[in-house]
Design an enzyme around this catalytic site. Structure first.
Site, short mmCIF file in Angstrom:
data_model
loop_
_atom_site.label_atom_id
_atom_site.label_comp_id
_atom_site.label_asym_id
_atom_site.label_seq_id
_atom_site.Cartn_x
_atom_site.Cartn_y
_atom_site.Cartn_z
N THR A 1 0.86 -1.00 -0.21
CA THR A 1 -0.03 -0.03 0.03
C THR A 1 0.95 1.40 -0.02
O THR A 1 1.99 1.45 0.61
CB THR A 1 -0.74 -0.04 1.06
OG1 THR A 1 -1.19 1.35 1.41
CG2 THR A 1 -0.25 -0.84 2.40
N SER B 1 -0.24 2.80 10.70
CA SER B 1 -1.47 1.93 11.45
C SER B 1 -0.52 0.37 11.57
O SER B 1 0.39 0.30 10.83
CB SER B 1 -2.63 1.76 10.76
OG SER B 1 -2.27 0.89 9.70
N TYR C 1 -1.98 -1.97 10.75
CA TYR C 1 -2.12 -2.79 9.52
C TYR C 1 -1.07 -2.21 8.17
O TYR C 1 -0.29 -3.00 7.79
CB TYR C 1 -3.41 -2.45 8.78
CG TYR C 1 -3.57 -2.22 7.22
CD1 TYR C 1 -3.41 -3.55 6.66
CD2 TYR C 1 -3.66 -1.16 6.56
CE1 TYR C 1 -3.43 -3.40 5.24
CE2 TYR C 1 -3.73 -0.98 5.14
CZ TYR C 1 -3.44 -2.30 4.38
OH TYR C 1 -3.45 -2.51 3.20
#
Ligand code: NAD
Length: 383
Positions: free
Chosen positions: A144, A179, A181
């Site tokens: 990401t 985060s 994640y």
């Protein structure tokens, strides 16, 4: 090519499997339906009804004449991963199969640990299966743009030439994720780069921006092929969520002043980027990184765009930001690699946003309003 799509029941994995199958590849999908279980846990559901994977696969056979075998199991189970790779014998593994919501990973300790265990261990099992069973397999891994965070320098495609005290080296671009994640994705990237160095793995890490849209050339061929469309504060990505809020007459919920700028792309470009990465494999030993995004927008700008295009009154609410992130910042990303491979981006045009309104209108009876307000706070550590 033979392509195994991990996370093939998800928002992006399913349309990607269809796109690759449509382009003549032999595709199989793997999933443990964890995403459907998070829906049960959170009392949420996709705005657009989605069929079971077996129904989807049968519908694709009916529509296209093509088979997509499915393997149901958990990537954290090494035996399952090895068995699947042995049986399907892929040339490429496309890995979407992770827990992907930042707020979900920030609910409490249990969710943070689950996210990192699920993502990091699952990815390691996939890497080991490749290294042991067939190191020629090309791993195409979804990372990401959030791995980089928002540094005050230009963001390069994965690597950075550094000069320090008169010496130079090519280093992985420094990561400042926001985060647990996003951190799991950073750990994956580091593990994969190491696998390329020690085992000569071939890998492409796709640092993807925030995806918007719900339909692709293949999913629109039959309602049973639809992919999910999330709107809730945990899994709903920002543009999709704003469109839904506008149609429901709810205020668009901008966190803080909305100065946060993020890379974005259309779901039709996601599936095309995946095809380009699959058909142009990385070399043995190469850790290739692409920044998979086409445009940058601030959250405030996206809200204004949705409000402008919607034929009706739209209120924009600026909420206290539940996340810990920079309110205003520099953001300049290099993203030329996929364009050089042939990507022709769909830019966030008025047409795309407008095409989402009727989809939402048709399904608005399925919405649980309770789930639209952010409740997960970054700064509070809970067990
Ligand atoms: P999704 O949650 O809809 O799909 C992920 C799929 O993986 C789900 O079907 C889930 O059941 C499956 N899965 C999770 N853990 C698994 C495990 N241990 N074993 C087997 N299957 C497992 O998510 P998505 O939006 O389709 O995202 C796919 C990938 O793309 C993710 O890795 C995500 O981090 C990345 N990504 C998504 C976006 C976005 O905007 N949606 C942006 C950047 C990156």
């Amino acid at each position: 090519m033979r392509v195994l799509v991990l996370g093939g029941d998800g928002y992006l994995g399913w349309p990607t499997a269809l796109h690759l199958s449509d382009r003549g590849h032999e595709v199989a999908v793997v999933d443990n339906f964890a995403r459907r279980k998070y829906d049960e846990e959170l009392g949420s559901q996709s705005l657009v009804a989605i069929e079971d994977l077996s129904v989807r696969v049968a519908a694709w056979k009916e529509v296209s004449g093509k088979e997509i075998p499915m393997y149901v199991g958990d990537l954290v189970e090494a035996d399952f991963v090895y068995q699947t790779v042995r049986e399907f014998q892929p040339d490429t593994i496309v890995h979407f199969g992770e827990q992907r919501a930042a707020p979900y990973s920030m609910i409490d300790r249990e969710h943070a640990v689950y996210t990192q265990y699920n993502n990091v261990v699952g990815n390691l099992n996939v890497m080991y299966a490749i290294a042991e069973l067939n190191p020629e397999i090309h791993l195409v891994k979804l990372g990401t743009m959030g791995e980089y965070g928002t540094p005050n320098i230009d963001i390069e495609e994965g690597w950075l030439e550094v000069e320090h005290n008169g010496r130079k080296d090519r280093m992985l671009f420094p990561k400042k994720p926001g985060s647990f994640y996003h951190l799991s994705k950073v750990h994956d990237s580091h593990n994969i780069e190491f696998g390329c160095r020690i085992w000569g793995m071939r890998a492409t890490d796709l640092n993807q921006g925030v995806v918007y849209g719900q339909q692709t050339e293949q999913t629109i061929r039959d309602p049973r092929l639809a992919t999910r469309f999330d709107y809730d504060a945990i899994f709903g990505t920002v543009l999709n969520r704003f469109v839904i809020q506008a149609v429901l007459g709810q205020p668009l919920t901008v966190y803080g002043k909305g100065g946060q700028t993020r890379g974005m792309l259309d779901i039709r470009d996601t599936v095309e980027c995946l095809r380009l990465a699959v058909e142009n494999p990385a070399d043995r030993g190469e850790f290739r990184v692409f920044n998979q995004m086409t445009e940058s927008y601030s959250v405030k700008h996206i809200a204004e765009l949705v409000a402008e295009r919607f034929a009706g009154p739209v209120q924009i609410d600026y909420l206290e930001n539940p996340r810990v992130e920079q309110a205003e910042h520099y953001y300049n990303v290099k993203h030329t690699g996929l364009v050089e491979l042939g990507l022709k981006p769909h830019f966030l045009s008025d047409t795309l946003i407008e095409s989402l309104f009727p989809i939402v209108e048709e399904n608005k009876h399925r919405v649980n309003m309770e789930n639209m307000l952010p409740k997960v706070k970054w700064a509070s550590a809970k067990n």
